[in-house]
Structure formats: C-alpha cells, structure tokens
Motif scaffolding. Structure first.
Motif, PDB file in Angstrom:
ATOM      1  N   GLY A   9       0.821  -1.210   0.000  1.00 56.93           N
ATOM      2  CA  GLY A   9       0.000   0.000   0.000  1.00 56.93           C
ATOM      3  C   GLY A   9       0.854   1.259   0.000  1.00 56.93           C
ATOM      4  O   GLY A   9       2.081   1.198   0.078  1.00 56.93           O
ATOM      5  N   ARG A  38     -11.778  -4.415   1.687  1.00 60.62           N
ATOM      6  CA  ARG A  38     -11.278  -3.082   2.015  1.00 60.62           C
ATOM      7  C   ARG A  38     -12.273  -2.382   2.913  1.00 60.62           C
ATOM      8  O   ARG A  38     -13.473  -2.667   2.891  1.00 60.62           O
ATOM      9  N   THR A  91      -9.546   4.669  -1.791  1.00 63.70           N
ATOM     10  CA  THR A  91      -8.840   4.892  -0.535  1.00 63.70           C
ATOM     11  C   THR A  91      -9.468   4.063   0.573  1.00 63.70           C
ATOM     12  O   THR A  91     -10.671   4.161   0.832  1.00 63.70           O
ATOM     13  N   VAL A  93      -8.248   0.822   3.893  1.00 67.07           N
ATOM     14  CA  VAL A  93      -7.325  -0.204   4.359  1.00 67.07           C
ATOM     15  C   VAL A  93      -7.724  -1.506   3.673  1.00 67.07           C
ATOM     16  O   VAL A  93      -8.896  -1.908   3.732  1.00 67.07           O
ATOM     17  N   TYR A  94      -6.767  -2.141   3.025  1.00 66.98           N
ATOM     18  CA  TYR A  94      -7.030  -3.377   2.296  1.00 66.98           C
ATOM     19  C   TYR A  94      -6.553  -4.558   3.138  1.00 66.98           C
ATOM     20  O   TYR A  94      -5.383  -4.611   3.545  1.00 66.98           O
ATOM     21  N   HIS A  95      -7.487  -5.476   3.373  1.00 64.20           N
ATOM     22  CA  HIS A  95      -7.213  -6.646   4.197  1.00 64.20           C
ATOM     23  C   HIS A  95      -7.250  -7.911   3.353  1.00 64.20           C
ATOM     24  O   HIS A  95      -8.125  -8.079   2.493  1.00 64.20           O
ATOM     25  N   THR A 122      -3.232  -3.130   4.805  1.00 64.68           N
ATOM     26  CA  THR A 122      -2.282  -2.162   4.269  1.00 64.68           C
ATOM     27  C   THR A 122      -3.071  -0.979   3.737  1.00 64.68           C
ATOM     28  O   THR A 122      -4.088  -1.149   3.064  1.00 64.68           O
ATOM     29  N   GLN A 123      -2.618   0.214   4.059  1.00 63.77           N
ATOM     30  CA  GLN A 123      -3.355   1.442   3.721  1.00 63.77           C
ATOM     31  C   GLN A 123      -3.062   1.841   2.278  1.00 63.77           C
ATOM     32  O   GLN A 123      -1.899   1.934   1.860  1.00 63.77           O
ATOM     33  N   THR A 125      -3.993   5.075  -0.123  1.00 65.31           N
ATOM     34  CA  THR A 125      -4.553   6.422  -0.158  1.00 65.31           C
ATOM     35  C   THR A 125      -4.339   6.979  -1.555  1.00 65.31           C
ATOM     36  O   THR A 125      -3.205   7.023  -2.047  1.00 65.31           O
TER      37      THR A 125
END
Length: 128
Positions: A9, A38, A91, A93-95, A122-123, A125
C-alpha cells in the motif's frame, strides 16, 4: 494457525497502479480460498476479490471489475491484488483473508464471515 501479512500500500495519485501482496505463513491447506476486502473510514468492510488455490477460480465485486486483478503464487504462498486506474474512492485499508477449505458455494466468498484468518491490512490512499 495462519498468519497473513499484507504489503504494497501507499500514497498514490489518481490513475496510478499498485500491486498489493498478502504473504501467508503457518499451517498449509490443500485448497484454501483467499480474499481481499477493504474498509474506508466510517464505512463497512467491503468485498473486493477472491481466488481459490487449486483451480484459480476468481470472484470480483462489481465495483472493481476491469480495474482489479487477483492472482496467486502457490510456491510463495502469496496472493496479489493488482489495482489499476486508482480512484480517490479506492482509498481504504485493504485486508487479506483466508478460509482453509473451499467448502461453500463460490459466491459465498464475498461474505467476510466465511473467512477464518485475517491480516492487519495495508493502507491505500489515492489523491485526486
């Protein structure tokens, strides 16, 4: 026990691309299902994509079809999420998530409750 660690990210501009990685360690399973979700601030966790280990079946949310590609490298126990043409609305947080066995109808893997293991995220943006 399974550990999932996401990476890749960052802060990018609209139109850029990113490749997220999810490295799995610990117990191994014959045919797990791996998914990406996300969560944006103030919103519910949203399904993005899923893939099976054994036959590469993939499932995508309608909102990301054509821009997101999920893939896996079994030798590295890693699942990837390629994101192209990033938009500010991506935008979040991806899990990464894992279910040890693909024992549900495939469309069920869009539901977060079908997954047993989760990474910290993981962020991503995207600036306009």
């Amino acid at each position: 026990q399974v550990q999932l660690v996401e990476s890749g990210g960052g802060l990018v501009q609209a139109g850029d691309s990113l490749r997220l990685s999810c490295a799995a360690s610990g117990r191994t399973f014959t045919n797990p299902v791996m998914g990406w979700f996300r969560q944006a601030p103030g919103k519910e966790r949203e399904f993005v994509a899923a893939i099976t280990r054994s036959d590469d079946r993939t499932l995508y949310a309608d909102s990301v079809k054509g821009r997101f590609t999920i893939s896996r490298d079994n030798a590295l126990s890693t699942v990837y999420l390629q994101i192209d043409s990033l938009r500010p609305e991506d935008t979040a947080v991806y899990h990464c998530a894992a279910r040890p066995v693909a024992d549900y109808p495939f469309t069920y893997y869009s539901r977060p409750q079908t997954y047993i293991y989760w990474g910290q995220g993981t962020q991503v943006t995207v600036s306009s």
